[in-house]
Design a protein around this motif. Structure first.
Motif, PDB file in Angstrom:
ATOM      1  N   LEU A 156      18.337   2.334   2.806  1.00 16.75           N
ATOM      2  CA  LEU A 156      18.871   3.471   2.250  1.00 16.75           C
ATOM      3  C   LEU A 156      18.160   3.267   0.828  1.00 16.75           C
ATOM      4  N   ARG A 157      17.479   4.279  -0.152  1.00 16.36           N
ATOM      5  CA  ARG A 157      17.149   3.859  -1.103  1.00 16.36           C
ATOM      6  C   ARG A 157      17.724   4.832  -2.105  1.00 16.36           C
ATOM      7  N   GLU A 158      18.139   4.711  -3.143  1.00 22.24           N
ATOM      8  CA  GLU A 158      18.441   6.108  -4.013  1.00 22.24           C
ATOM      9  C   GLU A 158      19.067   5.053  -5.790  1.00 22.24           C
ATOM     10  N   GLY A 159      18.046   5.896  -6.300  1.00 19.79           N
ATOM     11  CA  GLY A 159      18.711   5.114  -8.269  1.00 19.79           C
ATOM     12  C   GLY A 159      18.158   4.082  -8.175  1.00 19.79           C
ATOM     13  N   GLY A 160      17.609   3.367  -7.490  1.00 18.62           N
ATOM     14  CA  GLY A 160      17.353   1.548  -7.730  1.00 18.62           C
ATOM     15  C   GLY A 160      18.223   1.062  -7.498  1.00 18.62           C
ATOM     16  N   PHE A 161      18.821   1.366  -6.138  1.00 15.88           N
ATOM     17  CA  PHE A 161      19.672   0.431  -5.304  1.00 15.88           C
ATOM     18  C   PHE A 161      19.068   0.927  -3.954  1.00 15.88           C
ATOM     19  N   LEU A 162      19.381  -0.334  -3.139  1.00 13.75           N
ATOM     20  CA  LEU A 162      19.344  -0.108  -1.558  1.00 13.75           C
ATOM     21  C   LEU A 162      20.702  -0.422  -1.138  1.00 13.75           C
ATOM     22  N   VAL A 163      20.685   0.223  -0.094  1.00 11.13           N
ATOM     23  CA  VAL A 163      21.887  -0.254   1.252  1.00 11.13           C
ATOM     24  C   VAL A 163      21.028  -0.528   2.090  1.00 11.13           C
ATOM     25  N   ARG A 164      21.458  -1.630   2.955  1.00 10.98           N
ATOM     26  CA  ARG A 164      20.163  -1.848   4.168  1.00 10.98           C
ATOM     27  C   ARG A 164      20.692  -2.677   4.952  1.00 10.98           C
ATOM     28  N   THR A 165      20.735  -2.849   6.311  1.00 14.50           N
ATOM     29  CA  THR A 165      21.394  -3.978   7.004  1.00 14.50           C
ATOM     30  C   THR A 165      21.470  -5.285   6.995  1.00 14.50           C
ATOM     31  N   MET A 166      22.842  -6.645   6.579  1.00 11.54           N
ATOM     32  CA  MET A 166      23.068  -7.628   6.230  1.00 11.54           C
ATOM     33  C   MET A 166      22.184  -8.833   7.166  1.00 11.54           C
ATOM     34  N   LEU A 167      21.590  -9.209   6.618  1.00 10.83           N
ATOM     35  CA  LEU A 167      20.811 -10.491   7.620  1.00 10.83           C
ATOM     36  C   LEU A 167      21.177 -11.489   7.376  1.00 10.83           C
ATOM     37  N   PRO A 168      21.193 -13.052   8.155  1.00  9.37           N
ATOM     38  CA  PRO A 168      22.527 -13.892   8.148  1.00  9.37           C
ATOM     39  C   PRO A 168      21.426 -14.403   6.738  1.00  9.37           C
ATOM     40  N   GLY A 169      20.207 -14.152   6.514  1.00  7.69           N
ATOM     41  CA  GLY A 169      19.030 -14.757   5.199  1.00  7.69           C
ATOM     42  C   GLY A 169      19.894 -14.509   3.967  1.00  7.69           C
ATOM     43  N   ASP A 170      21.111 -12.433   3.753  1.00  8.27           N
ATOM     44  CA  ASP A 170      20.962 -12.803   2.713  1.00  8.27           C
ATOM     45  C   ASP A 170      22.464 -13.182   2.525  1.00  8.27           C
ATOM     46  N   ALA A 171      22.880 -13.948   2.965  1.00  7.79           N
ATOM     47  CA  ALA A 171      24.349 -15.099   2.693  1.00  7.79           C
ATOM     48  C   ALA A 171      23.842 -15.555   1.126  1.00  7.79           C
ATOM     49  N   CYS A 172      24.465 -15.129   0.114  1.00  4.73           N
ATOM     50  CA  CYS A 172      24.449 -16.159  -1.213  1.00  4.73           C
ATOM     51  C   CYS A 172      25.708 -16.759  -1.771  1.00  4.73           C
ATOM     52  N   SER A 173      25.123 -17.655  -2.732  1.00  5.87           N
ATOM     53  CA  SER A 173      26.513 -18.161  -3.908  1.00  5.87           C
ATOM     54  C   SER A 173      27.660 -16.747  -4.871  1.00  5.87           C
ATOM     55  N   ASP A 174      26.697 -15.188  -3.931  1.00  2.12           N
ATOM     56  CA  ASP A 174      27.728 -14.874  -5.426  1.00  2.12           C
ATOM     57  C   ASP A 174      28.762 -14.109  -4.114  1.00  2.12           C
ATOM     58  N   TYR A 175      27.761 -13.671  -2.980  1.00  2.00           N
ATOM     59  CA  TYR A 175      28.777 -13.487  -1.991  1.00  2.00           C
ATOM     60  C   TYR A 175      30.299 -14.391  -1.223  1.00  2.00           C
ATOM     61  N   LEU A 176      29.597 -15.013  -1.421  1.00  2.00           N
ATOM     62  CA  LEU A 176      30.793 -16.258  -1.595  1.00  2.00           C
ATOM     63  C   LEU A 176      31.762 -16.974  -2.660  1.00  2.00           C
ATOM     64  N   ALA A 177      30.940 -16.310  -3.635  1.00  2.00           N
ATOM     65  CA  ALA A 177      32.084 -16.319  -5.186  1.00  2.00           C
ATOM     66  C   ALA A 177      33.018 -15.009  -4.874  1.00  2.00           C
ATOM     67  N   TRP A 178      33.071 -14.077  -4.778  1.00  2.00           N
ATOM     68  CA  TRP A 178      33.673 -12.860  -4.655  1.00  2.00           C
ATOM     69  C   TRP A 178      34.624 -13.296  -3.466  1.00  2.00           C
ATOM     70  N   ILE A 179      34.447 -13.447  -2.619  1.00  3.82           N
ATOM     71  CA  ILE A 179      35.907 -13.559  -1.335  1.00  3.82           C
ATOM     72  C   ILE A 179      36.093 -14.976  -1.434  1.00  3.82           C
ATOM     73  N   ALA A 180      36.082 -15.575  -3.202  1.00  2.00           N
ATOM     74  CA  ALA A 180      36.624 -17.036  -3.274  1.00  2.00           C
ATOM     75  C   ALA A 180      37.827 -16.721  -4.018  1.00  2.00           C
ATOM     76  N   ASP A 181      37.861 -15.261  -5.030  1.00  2.42           N
ATOM     77  CA  ASP A 181      37.958 -14.125  -5.865  1.00  2.42           C
ATOM     78  C   ASP A 181      39.516 -14.097  -5.592  1.00  2.42           C
ATOM     79  N   ALA A 182      40.626 -14.073  -6.024  1.00  4.24           N
ATOM     80  CA  ALA A 182      41.582 -13.614  -5.751  1.00  4.24           C
ATOM     81  C   ALA A 182      41.791 -11.845  -6.232  1.00  4.24           C
TER      82      ALA A 182
END
Length: 178
Positions: A3-29
């Motif tokens: 789904l695309r709207e207003g410059g944003f994309l929502v799509r099914t996550m794939l294993p290749g989407d695993a990234c350092s930002d996501y890891l940092a978020w879940i490590a942030d209390a």
């Protein structure tokens, strides 16, 4: 799902989407506490395994991406009950630069349209911890109505106390009337 709207994309996550930002978020209390989840350290491989646990039929893990930047900024989890034509969602914007970004508002409406029109959902709902004011505001802005309070619904991971959750919902008929 895509789904695309207003410059944003929502799509099914794939294993290749695993990234350092996501890891940092879940490590942030500070980010995890409003979700009543403990901050935890994971490896890219563990995160990829987590992403693979979603079947993308009844349980979806969707990535929220800034198209111009090409980066993941948050996630949406959607649990669909096909028998009752209902969906429960959780939204998490991990990238603080996007908190309160009004450019995402049309995306919320498009997300609702996708669920109601494409997936045949007749009721959309979310449950939010009583002290998660940012998400409560988002639910109200998206047009979801407060349906009630589930007293002591979940246990706090911090101290074991009981936490109330507010239930918000939107019926397809209400959405159509807007």
């Amino acid at each position: 799902m895509q789904l695309r709207e207003g410059g944003f994309l929502v799509r099914t996550m794939l294993p290749g989407d695993a990234c350092s930002d996501y890891l940092a978020w879940i490590a942030d209390a500070e980010l995890m506490n409003p979700l009543n989840m403990p901050a935890r350290r994971m490896t890219i491989s563990q995160l990829q395994d987590h992403i693979n646990q979603f079947d993308n039929k009844a349980r979806h893990l969707l990535g929220l991406f800034d198209e111009a930047e090409g980066k993941l900024i948050g996630i949406i989890i959607v649990d669909i009950n096909a028998e009752h034509r209902s969906a429960r969602f959780s939204l998490f914007v991990g990238n603080r630069q996007y908190w309160g970004d009004r450019r995402m508002h049309p995306l919320g409406k498009a997300f609702q349209a996708y669920l109601f029109e494409q997936k045949g959902i007749e009721k959309l709902r979310c449950q939010i911890a009583m002290d998660n004011h940012r998400m409560i505001g988002s639910a109200k802005f998206m047009g979801l109505k407060m349906e009630g309070v589930l007293r002591g619904e979940i246990r706090s991971f911090r101290d074991g106390s009981r936490i109330d959750q507010i239930v918000f919902g939107l019926l397809k008929s209400e959405w159509k009337a807007k």
